[in-house]
Design an enzyme around this catalytic site. Structure first.
Site, mmCIF file in Angstrom:
data_model
loop_
_atom_site.group_PDB
_atom_site.id
_atom_site.type_symbol
_atom_site.label_atom_id
_atom_site.label_comp_id
_atom_site.label_asym_id
_atom_site.label_seq_id
_atom_site.Cartn_x
_atom_site.Cartn_y
_atom_site.Cartn_z
ATOM 1 N N ARG A 23 31.178 40.023 48.575
ATOM 2 C CA ARG A 23 32.257 40.752 47.898
ATOM 3 C C ARG A 23 33.496 40.858 48.791
ATOM 4 N NH1 ARG A 23 28.919 39.507 45.176
ATOM 5 N NH2 ARG A 23 27.774 40.611 43.557
ATOM 6 N N GLU A 29 32.640 49.148 46.106
ATOM 7 C CA GLU A 29 33.159 47.804 45.859
ATOM 8 C C GLU A 29 34.539 47.911 45.208
ATOM 9 O OE1 GLU A 29 32.016 44.018 42.994
ATOM 10 O OE2 GLU A 29 30.392 45.195 43.875
ATOM 11 N N SER A 83 30.325 47.157 38.820
ATOM 12 C CA SER A 83 29.584 47.706 39.957
ATOM 13 C C SER A 83 30.530 48.495 40.850
ATOM 14 C CB SER A 83 28.929 46.578 40.757
ATOM 15 O OG SER A 83 27.990 45.880 39.960
#
Length: 334
Positions: free
Chosen positions: A163, A330, A234
């Site tokens: 990520r 995130e 997420s």
């Protein structure tokens, strides 16, 4: 196109009702470069966004929000085994996946139905079901903000990680992605090992279209529709822990799920950690975690940015207290 005092309600999937001082939408690289040289741009802070599917605006943005509408998806080159596909940064990511599937090109299908744009996908290095966008990126075309110079990054130059990418770290706010070139396969090579893909595919012919349909089906059953509940997908990253840390956790929680990594570390699903801390049963009036995927936080309606931030901090604290692991967002706070 330039607009003043512009609402960002339709440009962030958390559905935060905030404004920006200026909103600039561009359709070509030249239009972007001309704007970067303008006095208005030089005299204001700025942020380039896609669909806002990985952002949480904490308040009005006192500056310029830039939004790419650079479009176009085409196959640029074919070899016996590979195809090179190029897409503008303003293209919706899932439309590009659909294009690849329709042209019998393999490699993107596990990334079906992920919200966002092509440009944002490489900044974030999106991933799902055992695949990350770094696995298919060949090169990233950008514009250097300070000079308007066009710069191309090879995949290795992007320093992709979980990520993460160089555009999110060392080169954050230095370059704007304008298009991405992908290296895809022309022959079948499916990845069915992650999650319940194999189970969903039982009884179906294994082909590219059926696998994409299965991925879309899994995501829709598991994740909330942003049109119904504001969310950014997420909210937290899955934490990576050392082998010794995992062993300590297993003493008290032998059922803890994990994915062994090649370097000897392990990735623990943040969703499991959050659920073990009881957050599925502890919503507030305006904020909650999604029942079938507690990694996702939702705006139940009318949530203020401060409520989202506070809820996320309480989750982080509870996981750290119970497991000794600090999970990280995130989602990018703006």
């Amino acid at each position: 196109m330039l607009r003043e005092n512009y609402s960002l309600l339709s440009h962030n999937t958390f559905r935060m009702d905030v404004n920006c001082s200026y909103f600039f939408e561009y359709q070509t690289v030249d239009e972007l470069c001309n704007f970067l040289a303008s006095k208005l741009f030089v005299n204001n802070k700025s942020l380039n966004v896609g669909c806002g599917s990985n952002l949480l605006f904490r308040s009005d943005y006192d500056g310029i929000i830039m939004h790419s509408q650079i479009k176009g998806v085409q196959v640029e080159e074919m070899t016996a085994n590979e195809a090179f596909l190029r897409a503008g940064a303003g293209e919706i990511w899932d439309d590009v996946v659909c294009f690849a599937v329709e042209h019998d090109l393999y490699g993107m299908e596990n990334l079906s139905a992920i919200p966002g744009t092509v440009g944002a996908s490489v900044v974030q290095n999106i991933g799902a079901y055992g695949v990350e966008v770094k696995d298919v990126v060949d090169a990233v075309e950008t514009v250097e903000i300070a000079t308007g110079r066009k710069v191309v990054f090879d995949a290795d130059d992007c320093r992709f990680a979980y990520r993460n990418s160089v555009f999110k770290t060392a080169f954050a706010n230095r370059y704007i992605v304008t298009s991405v070139r992908y290296r895809l396969r022309r022959s079948p090579c499916f990845n069915l090992a992650y999650g319940n893909i194999s189970k969903v595919m039982e009884g179906r012919e294994l082909n590219l279209r059926n696998l994409r349909d299965a991925i879309v089906e899994i995501r829709r059953a598991k994740l909330p529709d942003p049109a119904e509940y504001g969310n950014a997908g997420s909210f937290f990253m899955n934490p990576v822990v050392s082998e010794s840390c995992l062993a300590e956790i297993q003493k008290e929680f032998p059922q803890v799920p994990f994915y062994a990594l090649p370097d000897g570390n392990a990735k623990i699903p943040a969703a499991w950690l959050i659920e073990q801390c009881g957050w599925k049963d502890n919503p507030t009036e305006h904020v909650a975690v999604w029942q079938t995927q507690p990694l996702v936080m939702i705006n139940r309606g009318g949530a203020k940015p401060s409520e989202i931030v506070d809820f996320s901090q309480r989750i982080i604290s509870s996981v750290c207290e119970k497991f000794g692991i600090r999970i990280s967002p995130e989602v990018i706070f703006v």
